[in-house]
Design a protein around this motif. Structure first.
Motif, PDB file in Angstrom:
ATOM      1  N   LEU A  97       0.780  -1.123   0.120  1.00  0.00           N
ATOM      2  CA  LEU A  97       0.175   0.158  -0.053  1.00  0.00           C
ATOM      3  C   LEU A  97       0.866   1.222  -0.044  1.00  0.00           C
ATOM      4  CD1 LEU A  97      -2.451  -1.220   2.877  1.00  0.00           C
ATOM      5  CD2 LEU A  97      -2.726  -1.264   0.191  1.00  0.00           C
ATOM      6  N   ASP A  98       0.360   2.602  -0.238  1.00  0.00           N
ATOM      7  CA  ASP A  98       0.994   3.579  -0.331  1.00  0.00           C
ATOM      8  C   ASP A  98       1.287   3.875   1.173  1.00  0.00           C
ATOM      9  OD1 ASP A  98      -0.910   6.521   0.607  1.00  0.00           O
ATOM     10  OD2 ASP A  98      -1.612   4.324   0.422  1.00  0.00           O
ATOM     11  N   ALA A  99       2.673   4.267   1.294  1.00  0.00           N
ATOM     12  CA  ALA A  99       3.401   4.633   2.671  1.00  0.00           C
ATOM     13  C   ALA A  99       2.986   5.654   3.468  1.00  0.00           C
ATOM     14  CB  ALA A  99       4.958   4.618   2.469  1.00  0.00           C
ATOM     15  N   ALA A 100       2.378   6.863   2.741  1.00  0.00           N
ATOM     16  CA  ALA A 100       1.873   7.855   3.273  1.00  0.00           C
ATOM     17  C   ALA A 100       0.591   7.592   4.006  1.00  0.00           C
ATOM     18  CB  ALA A 100       1.626   8.956   2.270  1.00  0.00           C
ATOM     19  N   THR A 101      -0.379   7.076   3.416  1.00  0.00           N
ATOM     20  CA  THR A 101      -1.812   6.874   3.875  1.00  0.00           C
ATOM     21  C   THR A 101      -1.996   5.313   4.325  1.00  0.00           C
ATOM     22  OG1 THR A 101      -3.042   6.737   1.920  1.00  0.00           O
ATOM     23  CG2 THR A 101      -2.717   8.941   2.918  1.00  0.00           C
ATOM     24  N   ARG A 102      -1.463   4.491   3.625  1.00  0.00           N
ATOM     25  CA  ARG A 102      -1.736   3.022   3.873  1.00  0.00           C
ATOM     26  C   ARG A 102      -3.326   2.624   3.500  1.00  0.00           C
ATOM     27  NH1 ARG A 102       1.957  -0.061   4.692  1.00  0.00           N
ATOM     28  NH2 ARG A 102       0.600  -1.885   5.490  1.00  0.00           N
ATOM     29  N   THR A 103      -3.659   3.596   2.422  1.00  0.00           N
ATOM     30  CA  THR A 103      -5.190   3.295   2.012  1.00  0.00           C
ATOM     31  C   THR A 103      -5.282   2.783   0.621  1.00  0.00           C
ATOM     32  OG1 THR A 103      -5.389   5.620   1.566  1.00  0.00           O
ATOM     33  CG2 THR A 103      -6.213   4.678   3.892  1.00  0.00           C
ATOM     34  N   TYR A 104      -4.206   3.165  -0.311  1.00  0.00           N
ATOM     35  CA  TYR A 104      -4.100   2.770  -1.588  1.00  0.00           C
ATOM     36  C   TYR A 104      -3.190   2.007  -2.141  1.00  0.00           C
ATOM     37  CZ  TYR A 104      -6.712   7.342  -1.859  1.00  0.00           C
ATOM     38  OH  TYR A 104      -7.737   8.188  -1.608  1.00  0.00           O
ATOM     39  N   ILE A 105      -3.798   0.945  -3.094  1.00  0.00           N
ATOM     40  CA  ILE A 105      -2.880  -0.001  -3.871  1.00  0.00           C
ATOM     41  C   ILE A 105      -1.728   0.753  -4.460  1.00  0.00           C
ATOM     42  CG2 ILE A 105      -2.805  -1.873  -5.580  1.00  0.00           C
ATOM     43  CD1 ILE A 105      -4.464  -2.672  -2.784  1.00  0.00           C
ATOM     44  N   GLU A 106      -0.513   0.015  -4.538  1.00  0.00           N
ATOM     45  CA  GLU A 106       0.530   0.293  -5.003  1.00  0.00           C
ATOM     46  C   GLU A 106       1.085  -0.698  -6.127  1.00  0.00           C
ATOM     47  OE1 GLU A 106       3.586   2.678  -3.771  1.00  0.00           O
ATOM     48  OE2 GLU A 106       2.177   4.310  -3.955  1.00  0.00           O
ATOM     49  N   GLU A 107       1.943  -1.636  -5.607  1.00  0.00           N
ATOM     50  CA  GLU A 107       2.319  -2.801  -6.619  1.00  0.00           C
ATOM     51  C   GLU A 107       2.940  -3.946  -5.725  1.00  0.00           C
ATOM     52  OE1 GLU A 107       5.676  -1.539  -9.208  1.00  0.00           O
ATOM     53  OE2 GLU A 107       6.635  -0.493  -7.473  1.00  0.00           O
ATOM     54  N   THR A 108       3.451  -4.972  -6.343  1.00  0.00           N
ATOM     55  CA  THR A 108       3.860  -6.112  -5.578  1.00  0.00           C
ATOM     56  C   THR A 108       5.650  -5.797  -5.532  1.00  0.00           C
ATOM     57  OG1 THR A 108       4.290  -7.635  -7.280  1.00  0.00           O
ATOM     58  CG2 THR A 108       1.917  -7.391  -5.939  1.00  0.00           C
ATOM     59  N   GLY A 109       6.255  -6.848  -4.703  1.00  0.00           N
ATOM     60  CA  GLY A 109       7.823  -6.548  -4.680  1.00  0.00           C
ATOM     61  C   GLY A 109       8.336  -6.632  -6.022  1.00  0.00           C
ATOM     62  N   GLY A 110       7.927  -7.188  -6.850  1.00  0.00           N
ATOM     63  CA  GLY A 110       8.736  -7.809  -8.084  1.00  0.00           C
ATOM     64  C   GLY A 110       7.784  -7.323  -9.250  1.00  0.00           C
ATOM     65  N   ALA A 111       6.453  -6.924  -9.362  1.00  0.00           N
ATOM     66  CA  ALA A 111       5.557  -6.751 -10.466  1.00  0.00           C
ATOM     67  C   ALA A 111       4.540  -5.552 -10.094  1.00  0.00           C
ATOM     68  CB  ALA A 111       4.935  -7.988 -11.069  1.00  0.00           C
ATOM     69  N   ASN A 112       4.068  -5.065 -11.314  1.00  0.00           N
ATOM     70  CA  ASN A 112       2.943  -4.078 -11.198  1.00  0.00           C
ATOM     71  C   ASN A 112       1.608  -4.869 -11.073  1.00  0.00           C
ATOM     72  OD1 ASN A 112       3.829  -1.662 -13.353  1.00  0.00           O
ATOM     73  ND2 ASN A 112       4.348  -2.066 -11.258  1.00  0.00           N
ATOM     74  N   VAL A 113       0.445  -4.366 -10.358  1.00  0.00           N
ATOM     75  CA  VAL A 113      -0.817  -5.088 -10.366  1.00  0.00           C
ATOM     76  C   VAL A 113      -1.798  -4.388 -11.153  1.00  0.00           C
ATOM     77  CG1 VAL A 113      -1.649  -3.793  -8.514  1.00  0.00           C
ATOM     78  CG2 VAL A 113      -2.580  -5.836  -8.634  1.00  0.00           C
TER      79      VAL A 113
END
Length: 459
Positions: free
Chosen positions: A329-345
Motif C-alpha cells: 500500500l502507499d506508505a503515506a496513508t496506507r489506503t491505496y494499492i501500489e504494486e508487489t515486490g517484483g511486479a505491477n498489479v
C-alpha cells in the motif's frame, strides 16, 4: 664461436618451426574443412514435389521426416529457419527452380516434378526450452568503465566475475541501478527484443536519480545487440522461454564517507529463463503487506537495487506463510494499492475495463504500458489509470501481476489480514487476463504484427 653457433641454431630452429606451421596450414586446411563439414552437417536430398526422401546419409530417418513436415509447411512462405536448425541450399538447377536462400526471403518457392534440392542442415545449436527463472551463466557479457569523467569503450568478455575494492561505493552505500528486458526467438527464426528504447530511457532516469552518469547515446542498444548475438545459442525455442537481459551500473570507487562515486562500471549479461513464478501460469496467492516498499518522494519510481532490498525480508516472510507475493500500500496513508515486490498489479472490472493503480512511487513498467495499449487498440477495451483504494479490491472480477519477468500472471486470492478476496480464475483461457497475455506474447514473438517501433530485430 660456441655462442655464435648457438645463435645460428636457434635462428634455424625458429625458421623450421615457422615453415612447419605454414605447411600444416596450407596442406591440411582442406582436410580439416572436410572433417568439420562431415562432423557438424548432415546432407539430405529431396526429390519431386511431394518432398519424398530420395537419399539420406544421416543416422536415423525420423529426424528427416520431422524436417520434411516443417519444410512442407514453411518453404512456400520463404522461411529460412525451422525449429531444428537453419537450412542452406547448396546446389539446384536454376532453370527449374529459383535459388532458395536468405536473399529471396518472402518469395514463393514451388518445386516442380523431377526437381531435386540438395540441402545442408545444421544441427540444432540453440536450447529448446528454459526452466524457471534462475541464473545460468552464458558465453559472454558486455562491460564498460567510467573513469576520468567519461565512459570508455565497451567490450565483450567471458569473465562473469566482478572484482571490487572492499570499500566500493556499491558495497557501502548501494549506489546502483539496473534494468530488465528480454530477447525472443520468433517462429520464422528471427531474434528480436521488445521495446528496448523504453528500458534505455528508464535506465537513464534511474542513473540521474542515483547520481550516476547516464550511458552515451547508442551504447545501451549496442550492448543489447552484442550480448544477444554472442549468446544466441542460449535463446530458447519460440515457445520455450526467452533470453533475459540484465543491464546494470554500479559505483566502483572506494569511498568511506557518504558521497557518490566518481568511477562506475556498466555491465549487461544474459541468461535463459522460463516462467517467473513457480508453476508457470497458475493463480497466485497474495497478502496485503504491513511493510512499506517505497517512501513518498523517495526512489520507488526508479529501478534501484535498494528498492528491492527493502522487500527481501517481506517476501521471505510471505513465502514462509504460503503466499506468492506481497501487495504493498502507499506508505503515506496506507489506503491505496501500489504494486508487489517484483511486479505491477492490474485489475479487470465486471464490464471488462482494465484498471491500473496511479502513484508517484510506482515503477513505470514497460509491460504495464504495453498492456494498456494492447487492451485499447487490439482488444477494444476501456482502460483507467487511477488511485485504487484497498476497500475496492473486492469489486473487481479479475486480478493479475505484470512485468518483464512475469509477463502476466493471474491472481487467485488476496488475503487482507484474514479477509480473503477471490478472483475469477476457473477457466484461465476464457479470462480477460488470458487474452491480454496471449495478445502481448504473440506480439513479442512475431505472431501478431506489432505497433511501429515495438520490436527491434537483431541480426
Amino acid at each position: 664461436k660456441i655462442v655464435f653457433l648457438l645463435k645460428i641454431e636457434k635462428k634455424a630452429l625458429r625458421v623450421f618451426i615457422c615453415f612447419y606451421l605454414y605447411a600444416v596450414t596450407v596442406f591440411l586446411r582442406p582436410a580439416c574443412r572436410q572433417r568439420f563439414r562431415h562432423s557438424y552437417l548432415r546432407r539430405i536430398v529431396i526429390a519431386n514435389a511431394d518432398f519424398k526422401i530420395h537419399k539420406s546419409s544421416s543416422p536415423g530417418s525420423e529426424c528427416y521426416i520431422q524436417i520434411l513436415s516443417h519444410l512442407r509447411a514453411k518453404i512456400k512462405c520463404g522461411a529460412a529457419h525451422i525449429k531444428i536448425g537453419r537450412i542452406f541450399c547448396k546446389s539446384i538447377d536454376k532453370s527449374v527452380l529459383p535459388m532458395y536462400n536468405s536473399r529471396n526471403k518472402g518469395k514463393d518457392v514451388f518445386p516442380q516434378s523431377g526437381a531435386s534440392l540438395s540441402f545442408f542442415i545444421r544441427r540444432k545449436t540453440f536450447m529448446k526450452k528454459a526452466e524457471g527463472f534462475t541464473y545460468v551463466k552464458t558465453s559472454k557479457r558486455y562491460v564498460c568503465d567510467y573513469k576520468g569523467g567519461a565512459w570508455g569503450k565497451g567490450r565483450l568478455t567471458r569473465n562473469a566475475n566482478v572484482t571490487l575494492n572492499e570499500s566500493a561505493c556499491v558495497l557501502q552505500y548501494a549506489q546502483t541501478c539496473f534494468e530488465g528486458l528480454k530477447a525472443y526467438r520468433t517462429e520464422d527464426g528471427h531474434i528480436v527484443c521488445f521495446r528496448p528504447d523504453l528500458n534505455e530511457k528508464r535506465l537513464a532516469d534511474s542513473c540521474r536519480r542515483m547520481v550516476i552518469p547516464p550511458l552515451p547515446e547508442g551504447m545501451f542498444t549496442e550492448a543489447v545487440k552484442e550480448v544477444v548475438l554472442a549468446n544466441r545459442k542460449w535463446i530458447p525455442d519460440a515457445d520455450g522461454g526467452s533470453l533475459y537481459l540484465r543491464p546494470f551500473i554500479f559505483g566502483t570507487e572506494a569511498v568511506i564517507g557518504v558521497k557518490p562515486a566518481t568511477e562506475f562500471q556498466f555491465r549487461l549479461f544474459a541468461t535463459p529463463v522460463g516462467s517467473y513464478f513457480h508453476g508457470g501460469v497458475s493463480p497466485l496467492r497474495l497478502r496485503v503487506c504491513d511493510f512499506d516498499r517505497a517512501a513518498p518522494h523517495g526512489t520507488g519510481h526508479i529501478k534501484a537495487g535498494l528498492n528491492y532490498a527493502m522487500s527481501l525480508y517481506a517476501i521471505t516472510d510471505a513465502h514462509e506463510k504460503g503466499y506468492d507475493e506481497n501487495l504493498y500500500l502507499d506508505a503515506a496513508t496506507r489506503t491505496y494499492i501500489e504494486e508487489t515486490g517484483g511486479a505491477n498489479v492490474i485489475f479487470i472490472t465486471d464490464d471488462g475495463t482494465l484498471v491500473t493503480p496511479e502513484s508517484d512511487t510506482i515503477l513505470p513498467s514497460v509491460t504495464r504500458r504495453s498492456l494498456i495499449y494492447v487492451a485499447e487498440h487490439y482488444l477494444g477495451m476501456k482502460t483507467e489509470e487511477r488511485k485504487i483504494p484497498l476497500s475496492e479490491i473486492g469489486n473487481f472480477r479479475e486480478c493479475g501481476l505484470c512485468g518483464t519477468a512475469a509477463v502476466i500472471s493471474p491472481v487467485g486470492t488476496i488475503d487482507d489480514h484474514g479477509k480473503e478476496i477471490r478472483y475469477d480464475t476457473g477457466d484461465f483461457e476464457s479470462t480477460v487476463i488470458a487474452k491480454l497475455y496471449h495478445t502481448l506474447t504473440d506480439i513479442q514473438h512475431g505472431k501478431i504484427e506489432a505497433p511501429e517501433g515495438w520490436i527491434m530485430k537483431i541480426k
